[in-house]
Write a protein that holds these residues in place. Structure first.
Motif, PDB file in Angstrom:
ATOM      1  N   PHE A  43      14.042  57.018 134.189  1.00  0.00           N
ATOM      2  CA  PHE A  43      14.755  56.176 133.270  1.00  0.00           C
ATOM      3  C   PHE A  43      14.387  54.751 133.697  1.00  0.00           C
ATOM      4  O   PHE A  43      13.758  53.980 132.588  1.00  0.00           O
ATOM      5  CB  PHE A  43      16.189  56.157 133.540  1.00  0.00           C
ATOM      6  N   ILE A  44      14.157  54.408 135.055  1.00  0.00           N
ATOM      7  CA  ILE A  44      13.775  52.999 135.253  1.00  0.00           C
ATOM      8  C   ILE A  44      12.433  52.769 134.849  1.00  0.00           C
ATOM      9  O   ILE A  44      11.977  51.624 134.555  1.00  0.00           O
ATOM     10  CB  ILE A  44      14.062  52.860 136.769  1.00  0.00           C
ATOM     11  N   GLU A  45      11.475  53.426 135.347  1.00  0.00           N
ATOM     12  CA  GLU A  45      10.114  53.455 134.767  1.00  0.00           C
ATOM     13  C   GLU A  45       9.930  53.379 133.262  1.00  0.00           C
ATOM     14  O   GLU A  45       9.211  52.599 132.774  1.00  0.00           O
ATOM     15  CB  GLU A  45       9.393  54.745 135.487  1.00  0.00           C
ATOM     16  N   ILE A  46      10.571  54.434 132.768  1.00  0.00           N
ATOM     17  CA  ILE A  46      10.281  54.228 131.055  1.00  0.00           C
ATOM     18  C   ILE A  46      11.056  53.146 130.447  1.00  0.00           C
ATOM     19  O   ILE A  46      10.351  52.546 129.525  1.00  0.00           O
ATOM     20  CB  ILE A  46      11.175  55.564 130.608  1.00  0.00           C
ATOM     21  N   MET A  47      11.912  52.447 131.078  1.00  0.00           N
ATOM     22  CA  MET A  47      12.656  51.354 130.783  1.00  0.00           C
ATOM     23  C   MET A  47      11.636  50.124 130.726  1.00  0.00           C
ATOM     24  O   MET A  47      12.151  48.972 130.435  1.00  0.00           O
ATOM     25  CB  MET A  47      14.014  51.290 131.169  1.00  0.00           C
ATOM     26  N   LYS A  48      10.908  50.115 131.743  1.00  0.00           N
ATOM     27  CA  LYS A  48      10.004  49.108 131.993  1.00  0.00           C
ATOM     28  C   LYS A  48       9.368  48.606 130.992  1.00  0.00           C
ATOM     29  O   LYS A  48       8.934  47.186 130.961  1.00  0.00           O
ATOM     30  CB  LYS A  48       8.981  49.365 133.092  1.00  0.00           C
ATOM     31  N   LEU A  49       8.906  49.223 129.990  1.00  0.00           N
ATOM     32  CA  LEU A  49       8.291  48.773 128.651  1.00  0.00           C
ATOM     33  C   LEU A  49       9.308  48.470 127.870  1.00  0.00           C
ATOM     34  O   LEU A  49      10.474  49.249 127.430  1.00  0.00           O
ATOM     35  CB  LEU A  49       7.421  49.823 128.090  1.00  0.00           C
ATOM     36  N   GLU A  50       9.110  46.967 127.303  1.00  0.00           N
ATOM     37  CA  GLU A  50      10.209  46.478 126.410  1.00  0.00           C
ATOM     38  C   GLU A  50      10.310  47.269 125.130  1.00  0.00           C
ATOM     39  O   GLU A  50       9.525  47.938 124.491  1.00  0.00           O
ATOM     40  CB  GLU A  50      10.005  44.992 126.209  1.00  0.00           C
ATOM     41  N   GLY A  51      11.632  47.171 124.490  1.00  0.00           N
ATOM     42  CA  GLY A  51      11.809  47.571 123.210  1.00  0.00           C
ATOM     43  C   GLY A  51      12.158  49.248 123.180  1.00  0.00           C
ATOM     44  O   GLY A  51      12.415  49.713 121.976  1.00  0.00           O
ATOM     45  N   ILE A  79      16.308  57.548 125.738  1.00  0.00           N
ATOM     46  CA  ILE A  79      15.733  57.985 126.736  1.00  0.00           C
ATOM     47  C   ILE A  79      16.793  58.967 127.459  1.00  0.00           C
ATOM     48  O   ILE A  79      16.382  59.942 128.254  1.00  0.00           O
ATOM     49  CB  ILE A  79      15.334  56.744 127.579  1.00  0.00           C
ATOM     50  N   VAL A  80      17.863  58.501 127.641  1.00  0.00           N
ATOM     51  CA  VAL A  80      18.964  59.061 128.298  1.00  0.00           C
ATOM     52  C   VAL A  80      19.170  60.553 127.822  1.00  0.00           C
ATOM     53  O   VAL A  80      19.141  61.588 128.303  1.00  0.00           O
ATOM     54  CB  VAL A  80      20.353  58.471 128.228  1.00  0.00           C
ATOM     55  N   ASN A  81      19.222  60.537 126.507  1.00  0.00           N
ATOM     56  CA  ASN A  81      19.167  61.917 125.847  1.00  0.00           C
ATOM     57  C   ASN A  81      18.078  62.563 126.159  1.00  0.00           C
ATOM     58  O   ASN A  81      18.225  64.118 126.224  1.00  0.00           O
ATOM     59  CB  ASN A  81      19.318  61.655 124.083  1.00  0.00           C
ATOM     60  N   ILE A  82      16.892  62.070 125.855  1.00  0.00           N
ATOM     61  CA  ILE A  82      15.649  62.931 126.364  1.00  0.00           C
ATOM     62  C   ILE A  82      15.625  63.726 127.858  1.00  0.00           C
ATOM     63  O   ILE A  82      15.363  64.811 128.127  1.00  0.00           O
ATOM     64  CB  ILE A  82      14.382  62.272 126.211  1.00  0.00           C
ATOM     65  N   HIS A 113      17.631  66.889 126.895  1.00  0.00           N
ATOM     66  CA  HIS A 113      16.491  67.966 126.314  1.00  0.00           C
ATOM     67  C   HIS A 113      15.505  68.302 127.496  1.00  0.00           C
ATOM     68  O   HIS A 113      15.080  69.319 127.387  1.00  0.00           O
ATOM     69  CB  HIS A 113      15.709  66.949 125.019  1.00  0.00           C
ATOM     70  N   LEU A 114      15.260  67.306 128.420  1.00  0.00           N
ATOM     71  CA  LEU A 114      14.510  67.671 129.632  1.00  0.00           C
ATOM     72  C   LEU A 114      15.145  68.808 130.333  1.00  0.00           C
ATOM     73  O   LEU A 114      14.452  69.837 130.699  1.00  0.00           O
ATOM     74  CB  LEU A 114      14.037  66.519 130.373  1.00  0.00           C
ATOM     75  N   THR A 147       5.212  63.433 134.102  1.00  0.00           N
ATOM     76  CA  THR A 147       5.353  62.022 134.516  1.00  0.00           C
ATOM     77  C   THR A 147       6.208  61.063 133.624  1.00  0.00           C
ATOM     78  O   THR A 147       6.396  61.541 132.523  1.00  0.00           O
ATOM     79  CB  THR A 147       3.875  61.261 134.635  1.00  0.00           C
ATOM     80  N   SER A 148       6.632  59.993 134.103  1.00  0.00           N
ATOM     81  CA  SER A 148       7.526  59.235 133.330  1.00  0.00           C
ATOM     82  C   SER A 148       6.688  58.360 132.004  1.00  0.00           C
ATOM     83  O   SER A 148       7.103  58.269 131.239  1.00  0.00           O
ATOM     84  CB  SER A 148       7.717  57.800 134.315  1.00  0.00           C
ATOM     85  N   ALA A 149       5.277  58.372 132.401  1.00  0.00           N
ATOM     86  CA  ALA A 149       4.399  57.787 131.378  1.00  0.00           C
ATOM     87  C   ALA A 149       4.449  58.795 130.171  1.00  0.00           C
ATOM     88  O   ALA A 149       4.552  58.391 128.892  1.00  0.00           O
ATOM     89  CB  ALA A 149       3.164  57.500 131.807  1.00  0.00           C
ATOM     90  N   THR A 150       4.317  60.195 130.497  1.00  0.00           N
ATOM     91  CA  THR A 150       4.340  61.155 129.432  1.00  0.00           C
ATOM     92  C   THR A 150       5.621  61.116 128.606  1.00  0.00           C
ATOM     93  O   THR A 150       5.694  61.311 127.518  1.00  0.00           O
ATOM     94  CB  THR A 150       4.255  62.580 130.073  1.00  0.00           C
ATOM     95  N   LEU A 151       6.758  61.124 129.308  1.00  0.00           N
ATOM     96  CA  LEU A 151       8.250  61.187 128.818  1.00  0.00           C
ATOM     97  C   LEU A 151       8.322  59.706 127.716  1.00  0.00           C
ATOM     98  O   LEU A 151       8.818  59.839 126.686  1.00  0.00           O
ATOM     99  CB  LEU A 151       9.235  60.988 129.782  1.00  0.00           C
TER     100      LEU A 151
END
Ligand code: ADP
Ligand code: MG
Length: 537
Positions: free
Chosen positions: A388-396, A402-405, A409-410, A427-431
């Motif tokens: 979650f923290i990693e994915i949220m690093k990209l703005e917008g 993300i939480v739902n995924i 779902h994951l 990886t976080s990048a893929t997610l």
């Protein structure tokens, strides 16, 4: 099939909250919580107090230089001292003291500037000295508090905050292990564990049921993992829970307790306590008495059973350990003797306390607007939290999406493929890329789940490439969707008639047909809109 009859009872003694159990979902009926059990069997109040042994993460033992490595060959991690060879002396392991102090500080304990070691005697083959070195008269820390959220989605509608007082935290040695060879009919002893450092945490009887106890253990594990003072691998015996359980009528004093020893998993803690509460209530309802005894938890048959030891109260013949001086700590503002050197510095350790789980949850709620339920679930699974923290690093990016995924779902996809989170190498990048595809409307949720499944089972291509190759791009063109919907209705005239005659439940079936017709690629919002429009005509 009969449904369980749940009487409409207002349970008002429980946290002053009034609620009835009239409407209980099917799922809840099969897993009654202790409070519900109480409501069914008269107002019994259950009380739970835990004693937890946590193995301190340390390379060597508490009083010797022998290794603590798990899984070493039998009797390979044994020094002369661990085998109680006469003439050997204990040497206190400084890193264990630091770990205990760090843990005690994180749990708001009062640290004792001077603590003492005692011998606790009992006769057992896996205890070569005939006594265990522990702290009884003056433990290293006292009077702490552990606060935690109680939330089991299948049982609690909402999370609630609970707190349990900590009576004391003490340093002690583990014992060895007896192995029984049923073929040769003999017992063997493995001393690898003898002398392994433990912290024992004694909690006051502040809990009400198994779910609260399980939540306490979970929070303790999260804290110890942040502090790096215990691996909390319950399956390796690195964290062992003893649960004391009693029941009584609300106006009466506490009932006689039983102690369930060595429960080996967090779910086990909840189930064992739940079982034991009901067992005691059944005895009392029949006019019987609960006897103070030690019981064990059988995770296969899901029951507690009496253990044969401890028929009478044991006399441990406590005495001061003559070979260890008082343990002194450096605490700001407290006087120390002139000759005291190299003391463990409590203030320094206070500054080493990292962010604790409750603080993380608070931040998740505040910074990203997550619900407390989501924050609890994320913090409970460090891997999901890191994603979650990693994915949220990209703005917008949309935090809730993300939480739902991650949380829905994951986890569902892993479950479906019988895979565990630990073994999942996505990886976080893929997610993050799947989230972007969804957010940009290039795929819909149905496709996102398919992509998730692909990457979970090992497709190493990027989500965009997978979508491109499989032609999974979302159909958003309204005219195209209108045409597909019209076709589906035309081919299902009978259903349309039934729908127009009032069988409105069929709507979902139409949606399903369009999804199928488009290989699940249609933008479902548009589909719903168009179908409604076409069906009204
Ligand atoms: P003892 O001195 O017999 O070991 P303690 O007072 O140290 O008893 O309590 C041991 C553990 O039992 C603690 O974790 C405490 O919370 C728990 N406990 C004590 N009384 C009860 C009770 N009536 N019901 C449930 N747990 C209890
Ligand atoms: Mg005690």
């Amino acid at each position: 099939m009969h449904s369980i009859h749940i009487p409409r009872i207002q349970v008002s003694f429980f946290r002053n909250v009034k609620f009835s159990f009239e409407r209980v979902s099917k799922r809840e009926k099969t897993s009654l919580s202790d409070k519900q059990i109480k409501s069914k069997t008269g107002h019994w109040q259950s009380v739970v107090g835990l004693e937890i042994h946590a193995q301190i993460s340390s390379r060597s033992k508490l009083f010797s230089g022998a290794s603590t490595n798990f899984g070493s060959p039998v009797n390979c991690n044994v020094s002369f001292f661990d085998a109680a060879t006469p003439g050997t002396l204990p040497v206190l392991n400084r890193s264990c003291v630091e770990a205990a102090v760090l843990t005690a500080l994180a749990l708001s304990c009062k640290i004792n500037a001077v603590s003492l070691f005692d011998r606790k005697h009992y006769f057992y083959a896996d205890l070569p000295a005939g006594y265990q070195i522990t702290q009884q008269r003056a433990p290293i820390a006292e009077d702490g508090k552990l606060q935690f959220q109680v939330y089991t989605p299948s049982i609690h509608k909402k999370p609630y905050l609970k707190s349990s007082r900590i009576k004391q935290l003490q340093l002690e040695q583990d014992s060895g292990k007896s192995l029984h060879d049923s073929i040769e009919k003999r017992s063997l002893v493995d001393l690898n564990r003898a002398g392994v450092p433990l912290m024992e945490l004694v909690f006051e009887p502040d809990l009400e049921d198994g779910e609260e106890a399980a939540a306490l253990v979970k929070e303790l594990c999260l804290i110890l993992l942040r502090l790096n003072t215990c691996s909390c691998k319950m399956e390796e015996g690195a964290l062992r829970v003893d649960a004391n359980v009693s029941v009584h009528q609300p106006s009466e004093p506490l009932g006689t307790r039983t102690e369930i020893k060595n429960i080996g998993s967090i779910r086990g803690v909840a189930n064992a306590i739940q079982f034991e509460i009901q067992r005691q209530i059944n005895i009392l309802n029949k006019g019987g008495v609960v006897i103070n005894e030690t019981r064990s938890w059988d995770p296969v048959y899901k029951q507690t059973l009496p253990m044969r030891d401890k028929e009478e109260k044991q006399d441990y013949r406590y005495m001061p350990e003559p070979n260890l001086p008082p343990l002194r700590l450096l605490i700001e503002g407290q006087l120390i003797p002139k000759d005291a050197k190299n003391l463990v510095n409590v203030t320094e350790l206070q500054n080493r306390i990292p962010e604790l789980p409750e603080e993380t949850r608070r931040k998740l709620i505040k910074q990203y607007g997550l619900s407390s339920e989501s924050a609890i679930q994320l913090v409970n699974e460090d891997q999901l939290l890191q994603h979650f923290i990693e994915i949220m690093k990209l703005e917008g990016r949309d935090a809730q999406m993300i939480v739902n995924i991650l949380l829905i779902h994951l986890l569902t996809t892993l479950n479906k493929n019988k895979l565990s989170l630990e073994k999942c190498s996505v990886t976080s990048a893929t997610l993050g890329e799947i989230v972007d595809l969804l957010q940009e409307g290039r795929i819909n949720l149905l496709i996102a789940k398919k992509v998730l499944n692909e990457v979970v089972i090992g497709n190493s291509k990027s989500p965009s490439l997978i979508v491109e190759e499989r032609k999974w791009i979302q159909i958003t063109d309204e005219d195209e969707i209108t045409k597909i919907c019209a076709d589906v209705l035309k081919n299902n005239q009978k259903m349309v008639e039934q729908y127009r005659n009032g069988k409105t439940k069929l709507f979902d079936a139409f949606v399903g047909l369009v999804a199928k017709h488009t290989d699940q690629r249609a933008n479902m919002e548009v589909v719903v809109k168009k179908l409604k429009m076409l069906l009204q005509k």
